[in-house]
Design a protein around this motif. Sequence first.
Motif, PDB file in Angstrom:
ATOM      1  N   ALA A  24       0.616  46.082  63.105  1.00 46.91           N
ATOM      2  CA  ALA A  24       1.221  46.942  61.440  1.00 46.91           C
ATOM      3  C   ALA A  24       1.139  48.625  62.403  1.00 46.91           C
ATOM      4  CB  ALA A  24       0.510  46.888  60.542  1.00 46.91           C
ATOM      5  N   ALA A  25       1.671  49.247  61.765  1.00 50.78           N
ATOM      6  CA  ALA A  25       2.191  51.043  62.008  1.00 50.78           C
ATOM      7  C   ALA A  25       2.274  51.377  60.851  1.00 50.78           C
ATOM      8  CB  ALA A  25       2.695  50.727  63.078  1.00 50.78           C
ATOM      9  N   GLY A  26       2.675  52.305  60.560  1.00 51.38           N
ATOM     10  CA  GLY A  26       2.429  53.276  59.600  1.00 51.38           C
ATOM     11  C   GLY A  26       1.605  54.735  59.343  1.00 51.38           C
ATOM     12  N   ARG A  27       2.342  55.580  59.245  1.00 51.60           N
ATOM     13  CA  ARG A  27       1.607  56.780  58.805  1.00 51.60           C
ATOM     14  C   ARG A  27       0.713  56.279  57.248  1.00 51.60           C
ATOM     15  NH1 ARG A  27       3.976  62.661  58.657  1.00 51.60           N
ATOM     16  NH2 ARG A  27       3.790  62.406  60.863  1.00 51.60           N
ATOM     17  N   SER A  28      -0.913  56.302  56.990  1.00 51.09           N
ATOM     18  CA  SER A  28      -1.419  56.994  55.441  1.00 51.09           C
ATOM     19  C   SER A  28      -1.095  54.515  55.165  1.00 51.09           C
ATOM     20  CB  SER A  28      -0.520  57.087  54.675  1.00 51.09           C
ATOM     21  OG  SER A  28      -0.816  58.536  55.248  1.00 51.09           O
ATOM     22  N   PHE A  29      -1.078  54.123  56.230  1.00 49.86           N
ATOM     23  CA  PHE A  29      -0.685  52.681  55.713  1.00 49.86           C
ATOM     24  C   PHE A  29      -1.639  51.826  56.387  1.00 49.86           C
ATOM     25  CE2 PHE A  29       0.879  48.741  55.856  1.00 49.86           C
ATOM     26  CZ  PHE A  29       1.352  47.771  56.633  1.00 49.86           C
ATOM     27  N   THR A  30      -2.396  51.307  54.786  1.00 50.50           N
ATOM     28  CA  THR A  30      -3.563  49.678  55.218  1.00 50.50           C
ATOM     29  C   THR A  30      -3.281  48.648  54.858  1.00 50.50           C
ATOM     30  OG1 THR A  30      -5.019  51.758  54.722  1.00 50.50           O
ATOM     31  CG2 THR A  30      -5.290  49.076  54.955  1.00 50.50           C
ATOM     32  N   PRO A  31      -2.153  47.887  55.788  1.00 47.21           N
ATOM     33  CA  PRO A  31      -2.274  46.603  55.530  1.00 47.21           C
ATOM     34  C   PRO A  31      -3.510  45.563  55.284  1.00 47.21           C
ATOM     35  CG  PRO A  31      -2.915  46.674  57.736  1.00 47.21           C
ATOM     36  CD  PRO A  31      -2.894  48.199  57.277  1.00 47.21           C
ATOM     37  N   LEU A  32      -3.555  44.892  53.993  1.00 43.60           N
ATOM     38  CA  LEU A  32      -4.432  44.325  52.761  1.00 43.60           C
ATOM     39  C   LEU A  32      -3.732  43.016  52.832  1.00 43.60           C
ATOM     40  CD1 LEU A  32      -4.468  45.691  49.845  1.00 43.60           C
ATOM     41  CD2 LEU A  32      -5.605  46.377  51.701  1.00 43.60           C
ATOM     42  N   ALA A  33      -3.582  41.253  52.886  1.00 39.49           N
ATOM     43  CA  ALA A  33      -3.816  39.997  53.051  1.00 39.49           C
ATOM     44  C   ALA A  33      -2.307  40.447  53.882  1.00 39.49           C
ATOM     45  CB  ALA A  33      -2.786  39.475  51.766  1.00 39.49           C
ATOM     46  N   MET A  34      -1.758  39.362  54.883  1.00 35.07           N
ATOM     47  CA  MET A  34      -1.057  39.432  55.906  1.00 35.07           C
ATOM     48  C   MET A  34      -1.189  37.785  55.917  1.00 35.07           C
ATOM     49  SD  MET A  34      -1.951  41.925  58.730  1.00 35.07           S
ATOM     50  CE  MET A  34      -0.435  42.560  59.187  1.00 35.07           C
ATOM     51  N   GLY A  35       0.262  37.435  56.161  1.00 34.23           N
ATOM     52  CA  GLY A  35       0.964  36.033  56.814  1.00 34.23           C
ATOM     53  C   GLY A  35       1.980  36.151  57.554  1.00 34.23           C
ATOM     54  N   TRP A  36       1.946  34.804  57.849  1.00 38.01           N
ATOM     55  CA  TRP A  36       3.572  34.478  58.245  1.00 38.01           C
ATOM     56  C   TRP A  36       4.110  33.659  58.128  1.00 38.01           C
ATOM     57  CZ3 TRP A  36       4.340  36.546  63.493  1.00 38.01           C
ATOM     58  CH2 TRP A  36       3.162  36.847  64.047  1.00 38.01           C
ATOM     59  N   PHE A  37       5.278  33.057  58.355  1.00 36.38           N
ATOM     60  CA  PHE A  37       5.961  32.292  57.381  1.00 36.38           C
ATOM     61  C   PHE A  37       7.232  32.125  58.471  1.00 36.38           C
ATOM     62  CE2 PHE A  37       5.591  33.517  53.030  1.00 36.38           C
ATOM     63  CZ  PHE A  37       4.973  34.017  52.864  1.00 36.38           C
ATOM     64  N   ARG A  38       8.716  31.618  57.963  1.00 38.33           N
ATOM     65  CA  ARG A  38       9.536  30.745  59.153  1.00 38.33           C
ATOM     66  C   ARG A  38      10.806  30.285  58.632  1.00 38.33           C
ATOM     67  NH1 ARG A  38       6.140  25.663  61.764  1.00 38.33           N
ATOM     68  NH2 ARG A  38       6.557  23.894  59.816  1.00 38.33           N
ATOM     69  N   ALA A  92      11.762  27.896  64.445  1.00 37.99           N
ATOM     70  CA  ALA A  92      12.114  28.377  63.416  1.00 37.99           C
ATOM     71  C   ALA A  92      12.022  29.344  63.892  1.00 37.99           C
ATOM     72  CB  ALA A  92      11.236  28.089  61.905  1.00 37.99           C
ATOM     73  N   VAL A  93      12.953  30.761  62.990  1.00 33.44           N
ATOM     74  CA  VAL A  93      12.312  32.260  63.733  1.00 33.44           C
ATOM     75  C   VAL A  93      11.169  32.502  62.954  1.00 33.44           C
ATOM     76  CG1 VAL A  93      13.391  34.330  62.982  1.00 33.44           C
ATOM     77  CG2 VAL A  93      14.425  32.371  63.912  1.00 33.44           C
ATOM     78  N   TYR A  94      10.044  33.164  63.255  1.00 32.92           N
ATOM     79  CA  TYR A  94       8.856  33.401  63.046  1.00 32.92           C
ATOM     80  C   TYR A  94       8.319  34.709  62.634  1.00 32.92           C
ATOM     81  CZ  TYR A  94       6.928  29.111  63.607  1.00 32.92           C
ATOM     82  OH  TYR A  94       6.651  27.134  63.141  1.00 32.92           O
ATOM     83  N   SER A  95       8.356  34.800  61.345  1.00 37.72           N
ATOM     84  CA  SER A  95       8.252  36.222  60.865  1.00 37.72           C
ATOM     85  C   SER A  95       7.048  36.515  59.995  1.00 37.72           C
ATOM     86  CB  SER A  95       9.357  36.546  59.732  1.00 37.72           C
ATOM     87  OG  SER A  95      10.622  36.306  60.278  1.00 37.72           O
ATOM     88  N   CYS A  96       6.156  37.783  60.460  1.00 34.44           N
ATOM     89  CA  CYS A  96       5.045  38.277  60.006  1.00 34.44           C
ATOM     90  C   CYS A  96       5.123  38.933  58.561  1.00 34.44           C
ATOM     91  CB  CYS A  96       4.119  38.773  60.757  1.00 34.44           C
ATOM     92  SG  CYS A  96       4.506  40.754  61.557  1.00 34.44           S
ATOM     93  N   ALA A  97       4.096  39.210  57.593  1.00 34.12           N
ATOM     94  CA  ALA A  97       4.530  39.655  56.666  1.00 34.12           C
ATOM     95  C   ALA A  97       3.679  40.830  56.493  1.00 34.12           C
ATOM     96  CB  ALA A  97       5.292  39.039  55.814  1.00 34.12           C
ATOM     97  N   THR A  98       3.318  41.896  55.123  1.00 32.57           N
ATOM     98  CA  THR A  98       1.878  41.925  54.831  1.00 32.57           C
ATOM     99  C   THR A  98       1.967  42.716  53.301  1.00 32.57           C
ATOM    100  OG1 THR A  98      -0.021  43.522  55.188  1.00 32.57           O
ATOM    101  CG2 THR A  98       2.310  45.144  55.847  1.00 32.57           C
ATOM    102  N   THR A  99       1.742  42.422  52.599  1.00 35.56           N
ATOM    103  CA  THR A  99       0.778  43.790  51.401  1.00 35.56           C
ATOM    104  C   THR A  99       0.229  44.695  51.160  1.00 35.56           C
ATOM    105  OG1 THR A  99       0.453  43.136  49.278  1.00 35.56           O
ATOM    106  CG2 THR A  99      -0.365  41.376  50.647  1.00 35.56           C
ATOM    107  N   THR A 100       0.845  45.834  50.269  1.00 39.82           N
ATOM    108  CA  THR A 100      -0.183  46.827  50.631  1.00 39.82           C
ATOM    109  C   THR A 100      -0.890  47.220  49.173  1.00 39.82           C
ATOM    110  OG1 THR A 100       1.744  48.050  49.411  1.00 39.82           O
ATOM    111  CG2 THR A 100       0.580  48.013  52.297  1.00 39.82           C
ATOM    112  N   GLY A 116       8.425  41.817  59.092  1.00 38.17           N
ATOM    113  CA  GLY A 116       8.968  42.057  60.222  1.00 38.17           C
ATOM    114  C   GLY A 116      10.548  41.330  60.967  1.00 38.17           C
ATOM    115  N   GLN A 117      11.102  41.362  62.205  1.00 40.17           N
ATOM    116  CA  GLN A 117      11.272  41.815  62.051  1.00 40.17           C
ATOM    117  C   GLN A 117      12.202  39.680  62.485  1.00 40.17           C
ATOM    118  OE1 GLN A 117      14.790  43.370  61.470  1.00 40.17           O
ATOM    119  NE2 GLN A 117      14.321  45.179  62.860  1.00 40.17           N
ATOM    120  N   GLY A 118      11.189  39.479  62.766  1.00 43.27           N
ATOM    121  CA  GLY A 118      11.267  37.641  63.301  1.00 43.27           C
ATOM    122  C   GLY A 118      11.304  37.612  64.892  1.00 43.27           C
ATOM    123  N   THR A 119      10.862  36.613  65.240  1.00 39.62           N
ATOM    124  CA  THR A 119      10.759  35.999  66.687  1.00 39.62           C
ATOM    125  C   THR A 119      10.818  34.334  67.021  1.00 39.62           C
ATOM    126  OG1 THR A 119       9.267  35.653  68.590  1.00 39.62           O
ATOM    127  CG2 THR A 119       8.156  35.817  66.753  1.00 39.62           C
TER     128      THR A 119
END
Length: 125
Positions: A24-38, A92-100, A116-119
Amino acid sequence: QVQLVESGGGLVQAGGSLSLSCAAAGRSFTPLAMGWFRQIPGKEREHVAAISWHGSNTYYADSVKGRFTISRDFDKNTVVLQMNSAKPEDTAVYSCATTTTTLNARSKSRDYNYWGQGTQVTVSS
């Protein structure tokens, strides 16, 4: 601007292991909870695993419980999904996600505001 970049997808034989990483990257960005989906084409997105902002609470879908492990590296702002004892139905295609906005691990995709774009992960039988 927030950016999530997944890596580590590929082909693995049934019973094998694979590790997915999401940075995870971004200016002034603090990822809180994170997860994986498919997601499989033609089917709804499915929750796989989630981790709280401090990393001490995790949540897994029943289909992966005992086989997958989610963890996060705070220094690298990364979340990792370790997949063990892979099954063909894990393909499957696996994607990560985060919430602020949410601290706790969440299983609903609507709780996440960055993706994310998925892998692609393919498990051969």
